[in-house]
Design a protein around this motif. Structure first.
Motif, PDB file in Angstrom:
ATOM      1  N   LEU A  41      27.876  29.492   5.511  1.00  0.00           N
ATOM      2  CA  LEU A  41      29.140  28.677   6.273  1.00  0.00           C
ATOM      3  C   LEU A  41      28.750  27.124   6.165  1.00  0.00           C
ATOM      4  N   GLY A  42      27.342  26.914   6.004  1.00  0.00           N
ATOM      5  CA  GLY A  42      27.065  25.322   5.984  1.00  0.00           C
ATOM      6  C   GLY A  42      27.372  24.771   4.738  1.00  0.00           C
ATOM      7  N   MET A  43      27.397  25.883   3.671  1.00  0.00           N
ATOM      8  CA  MET A  43      27.983  25.097   2.206  1.00  0.00           C
ATOM      9  C   MET A  43      29.397  25.092   2.310  1.00  0.00           C
ATOM     10  N   ASP A  99      19.431  26.624   9.950  1.00  0.00           N
ATOM     11  CA  ASP A  99      18.701  27.428  11.007  1.00  0.00           C
ATOM     12  C   ASP A  99      17.483  27.061  11.415  1.00  0.00           C
ATOM     13  N   LEU A 100      16.866  25.842  10.857  1.00  0.00           N
ATOM     14  CA  LEU A 100      15.709  25.219  11.347  1.00  0.00           C
ATOM     15  C   LEU A 100      15.609  24.761  12.630  1.00  0.00           C
ATOM     16  N   THR A 122      29.052  38.028   6.252  1.00  0.00           N
ATOM     17  CA  THR A 122      27.668  37.762   5.822  1.00  0.00           C
ATOM     18  C   THR A 122      26.716  38.074   6.706  1.00  0.00           C
ATOM     19  N   PRO A 123      25.503  38.439   6.412  1.00  0.00           N
ATOM     20  CA  PRO A 123      24.480  38.970   7.525  1.00  0.00           C
ATOM     21  C   PRO A 123      23.981  37.449   8.207  1.00  0.00           C
ATOM     22  N   VAL A 124      23.351  38.119   9.354  1.00  0.00           N
ATOM     23  CA  VAL A 124      23.104  36.749  10.232  1.00  0.00           C
ATOM     24  C   VAL A 124      21.951  35.970   9.432  1.00  0.00           C
ATOM     25  N   LYS A 125      21.319  36.376   8.615  1.00  0.00           N
ATOM     26  CA  LYS A 125      20.121  35.269   8.043  1.00  0.00           C
ATOM     27  C   LYS A 125      20.543  34.469   7.083  1.00  0.00           C
ATOM     28  N   TYR A 126      22.106  34.999   6.242  1.00  0.00           N
ATOM     29  CA  TYR A 126      22.570  34.009   5.398  1.00  0.00           C
ATOM     30  C   TYR A 126      23.714  33.293   5.922  1.00  0.00           C
ATOM     31  N   ARG A 127      24.037  33.655   7.109  1.00  0.00           N
ATOM     32  CA  ARG A 127      25.441  33.121   7.760  1.00  0.00           C
ATOM     33  C   ARG A 127      25.260  31.615   8.056  1.00  0.00           C
ATOM     34  N   LEU A 156      26.664  40.214  -3.791  1.00  0.00           N
ATOM     35  CA  LEU A 156      27.638  40.076  -2.846  1.00  0.00           C
ATOM     36  C   LEU A 156      27.780  38.897  -1.967  1.00  0.00           C
ATOM     37  N   ILE A 157      26.411  38.465  -1.505  1.00  0.00           N
ATOM     38  CA  ILE A 157      26.268  37.295  -0.554  1.00  0.00           C
ATOM     39  C   ILE A 157      26.435  36.175  -1.503  1.00  0.00           C
ATOM     40  N   ALA A 158      26.144  36.301  -2.974  1.00  0.00           N
ATOM     41  CA  ALA A 158      26.401  35.015  -3.649  1.00  0.00           C
ATOM     42  C   ALA A 158      27.866  34.748  -4.041  1.00  0.00           C
TER      43      ALA A 158
END
Length: 472
Positions: free
Chosen positions: A148-150, A307-308, A139-144, A17-19
């Motif tokens: 969205l960067g993509m 997120d770094l 999207t979950p926080v860890k993948y957001r 789903l995230i993909a």
């Protein structure tokens, strides 16, 4: 087994789903990137200019008219997203863009070409408002950050298509296909009392962790209920002090995205290379393809590591580098723009590559990541519409002013742009708030403490009741 409420095409596995969410972000970006960057390729083609008998004014109009279409639809896009849903609006944006692209590609005269560009702009305006909102809210926080960067990182793929083969129907069809596997935003579903569907989606995106699902669901539901109970209407919501600050940051970010100098390179790359002493259209196109590939690689890597650094740190560092490079570029253009000095010309081109790297490292991943993060649900749809409208207006300013500015004052135009970059840098340092690692509801604490305290207390009490119930 309980009857499934959401579409059977939506994956039941979290990773798939995230993909799909990342894919819809990427494909929509390719579509927008193609249509936005097409003019950069056309503007260096003599056959295009001669076919339509273009002047500086008509060339600017052809480039700028898509922003007019985007600006016209943007104020309505937020209302459409709140009314019909984020996912449905992404579908309509792809369809409108496809229709506009067909009209543009088959244009027999300048009027038909402009009409096609305007329709394309409307589709892009709707896409840029609704697709990031859908991805941010699902999207979950860890993948957001990466998802969205993509969005604008894949802009470069669309640009490569525009620079190379100039064929743009495929992204629309791929977007239609991917949308079959993407659900509606769970936050939008909750706001429309479709709680069972929202719970199913939250269960998938949280990997089936029942406790996390219930906590997130309650936090979202209680936040939306709070907003409904304490807001008299959209106008009142926008006029709140916390909302004004959110919208101030969002609308000014449009200038940071569109006016630091990157669009001068995107739309008028040919004129810039001519000023730098490179006259051959074929050479200009080759450099454009290489530059776009370079920008794409930088943007994708940056999206992965978004997120770094905190949002404010990333934007500030990027603006600082852009400011330095645009001043250097202006100086090199002054020294070598009219010369045949090979070293000077190569140095000028190198600075263009360094400038694009600085922009794509910092601004590209934040373009549609930061605005939906800081906007509360009650104004997110409309706020993204306002953001898109401001972005289109800034784009219109760039496309209409830049050719005349370059024609009138040449290298000095870059120096003026650099001074404006300094002002934007100061604004980011003084006004921006940090949102890295926070859920969309947790960001409310940075703007509206009362809402956050009330919601946190409600969630705590409901969780406590659940624990007591389980113990019994």
């Amino acid at each position: 087994m309980a009857h499934r409420k959401i579409s059977r095409f939506v994956p039941s596995d979290q990773k798939w789903l995230i993909a799909c969410l990342i894919a819809v972000s990427s494909v929509d970006s390719v579509l927008v990137g193609y249509d936005s960057s097409l003019m950069g390729s056309l503007n260096v083609m003599p056959s295009y200019s001669s076919y339509f008998t273009l002047t500086t004014t008509t060339k600017s109009l052809n480039t700028a008219i898509s922003y007019v279409g985007g600006a016209a639809i943007s104020p309505l896009a937020g209302f459409l997203a709140d009314w019909r849903g984020r996912r449905e609006c992404v579908f309509w944006s792809a369809l409108v863009t496809l229709i506009g692209g067909i009209i543009q590609g088959t244009a027999q005269n300048i009027g038909m070409f402009i009409a096609g560009r305007c329709i394309v702009g409307a589709g892009m305006g709707l896409a840029q408002t609704t697709a990031p909102t859908l991805v941010a809210e699902t999207t979950p926080v860890k993948y957001r950050g990466f998802a969205l960067g993509m969005y604008y990182s894949c802009w470069g793929i669309g640009t490569l298509i525009a620079a190379g083969i100039c064929f743009g129907a495929a992204p629309s069809f791929v977007c239609f296909l991917i949308l079959l596997f993407v659900p509606e935003s769970p936050r939008w579903l909750i706001s429309h009392d479709r709680h069972e569907e929202a719970l199913e989606i939250l269960n998938i995106v949280n990997g089936g962790d029942a406790d996390d699902v219930q906590v997130q669901y309650r936090e979202i539901a209680d936040t939306i209920n709070f907003e409904k109970e304490h807001s008299l209407g959209l106008v009142q919501a926008i006029c709140k002090k916390s909302s004004r600050k959110r919208l101030l940051i969002t609308t000014t970010f449009s200038a940071i995205v569109m006016l630091p100098g990157t669009n001068i390179i995107t739309f008028y790359f040919g004129e810039i290379l001519q000023n730098a002493g490179i006259q051959s259209p074929n050479t200009q196109l080759q450099i454009n393809v290489i530059l776009t590939s370079w920008s794409l690689v930088i943007a994708v890597i940056s999206a992965w590591y978004t997120d770094l650094l905190g949002r404010r740190q990333l934007c500030s560092a990027s603006l600082s580098l852009q400011t330095a490079f645009i001043f250097i570029f202006g100086a090199l253009t002054k020294l070598y723009g009219e010369s045949t000095n090979t070293s000077g010309i190569y140095a000028t081109i190198a600075v263009i590559f360094l400038y694009n790297a600085a922009y794509n490292w910092g601004i590209t991943p934040l373009t549609v990541l930061y605005p939906p993060e800081i906007l509360s649900f009650e104004i997110r749809g409309v706020g993204m519409g306002i953001y898109t409208f401001a972005t289109k207006c800034c784009g219109l300013l760039v496309t209409m002013a830049v050719p005349f500015g370059l024609q009138a004052i040449g290298w000095k135009f870059y120096m003026i742009n650099g001074c404006f970059d300094v002002l934007m840098l100061v604004f980011v340092i003084l006004v921006w708030v940090e949102t890295r690692g926070l859920s969309l509801e947790e960001v409310d604490r940075l703007f509206d403490k009362e809402k956050r305290e009330v919601v946190a207390e409600q969630v705590h009490e409901e969780t406590k009741v659940d624990i007591e119930h389980k113990e019994c």
